[in-house]
Design an enzyme around this catalytic site. Structure first.
Site, short mmCIF file in Angstrom:
data_model
loop_
_atom_site.label_atom_id
_atom_site.label_comp_id
_atom_site.label_asym_id
_atom_site.label_seq_id
_atom_site.Cartn_x
_atom_site.Cartn_y
_atom_site.Cartn_z
N HIS B 120 0.84 -1.21 0.00
CA HIS B 120 0.00 0.00 0.00
C HIS B 120 0.87 1.25 0.00
CE1 HIS B 120 -3.48 2.55 1.36
NE2 HIS B 120 -2.48 3.27 1.85
N GLU B 121 1.85 1.28 0.91
CA GLU B 121 2.70 2.48 1.01
C GLU B 121 3.48 2.72 -0.28
OE1 GLU B 121 2.17 4.56 3.29
OE2 GLU B 121 0.93 3.19 4.46
N HIS B 124 1.77 4.77 -2.74
CA HIS B 124 1.98 6.22 -2.54
C HIS B 124 3.35 6.64 -3.07
CE1 HIS B 124 -1.62 6.61 -0.23
NE2 HIS B 124 -1.19 5.97 0.84
N HIS B 130 -5.23 7.71 -2.12
CA HIS B 130 -6.16 6.68 -1.64
C HIS B 130 -7.33 6.45 -2.59
CE1 HIS B 130 -4.58 7.08 2.70
NE2 HIS B 130 -4.04 6.04 2.09
#
Lengths: 81, 169
Positions: B120-121, B124, B130
């Site tokens: 997930h990170e 980014h 998101h």
């Protein structure tokens, strides 16, 4: 220090959440005569959060919204600062 | 899916990463493998390729820290925020920080799975913001998935390919 009532604690949690992830401005420097914990989280920011998470959009702090706020999550805001 | 304002992206497809320190929650090989696998999630669907370095400054600097850790975004202790990462740019851009007050795991429901949080990170780190799609990797709240059964959602794939294009293989 003062011991917060549960309802107040939830308001504080909500405000902190909206401040971190929904660009809610800090109230420091503005004029309020009540402790921040007693101030309802702003309806527009709550609606924004509820819409993002697919919750019922009420603009008020309900149990369902609070449960999502308490879930572990990424620290990156959901809206652009 | 969504991207950051201004749609920042890496202007190259070959990126480096460095694991600056380790969590005591897992063995070093487990952390290494979790990070490698998390980056591979994105490499599988884009032309991006990741090379590990052990010295100097990498594009994606990966570290474990608690509370105040020097980026003006302190962690909050156990639960709450698990990690954060910065959108592509020089300096701190692309870097991923993990809250070491969490109990990171290899694949257990007893604590956040490092592979899932890292994947997930790194979304980014590569330019994704998101997603509001439940079940997408880029949805902001954590939910346990068996890492062996993980697959990237179509929303995540569309998002990252909107930035870097399709895989070249």
């Amino acid at each position: 220090g003062p011991i917060l009532k549960p309802a107040d604690k939830n308001k504080a949690i909500a405000r902190d959440y909206l401040r971190k992830f929904y660009n809610l401005e800090n109230l420091m420097g503005t004029t309020h005569f009540r402790p921040e914990e007693e101030i309802d989280p702003p309806s527009d920011k709550l609606k924004e959060m509820q819409k993002f998470f697919g919750l019922k959009v009420t603009g008020t702090l309900n149990k369902e919204t609070l449960e999502v706020m308490k879930k572990p999550r990424c620290g990156v805001p959901d809206v652009a600062a | 899916y969504s991207t950051f304002e201004g749609k920042p992206k890496w202007q190259k497809n070959k990126l480096t990463y460095r694991i600056v320190n380790y969590t005591p929650d897992m063995s070093i090989p487990e952390v290494d493998e979790s990070i490698k696998k998390a980056l591979q999630v994105w490499a599988n669907v884009t032309p991006l390729r990741f090379t590990r370095i052990n010295k100097g400054t990498a594009d994606i600097m990966i570290s474990f820290a608690t509370r105040d850790h020097g980026d003006a975004q302190p962690f909050d202790g156990p639960q709450g925020t698990l990690a954060h990462a910065f959108a592509p740019s020089t300096g701190i851009g692309g870097d991923a920080h993990f809250d070491d007050d969490e109990l990171f795991t290899l694949g257990s429901s007893k604590g956040p799975v490092l592979f899932l949080v890292a994947a997930h990170e790194f979304g980014h780190s590569l330019g994704l913001s998101h997603s509001d799609v439940h079940g997408a990797l880029m949805f902001p709240t954590y939910s346990f998935t068996d890492p062996d059964r993980f697959s990237l959602s179509s929303d995540d794939i569309r998002g990252i390919q909107s930035i870097y294009g399709l895989t070249d293989s």
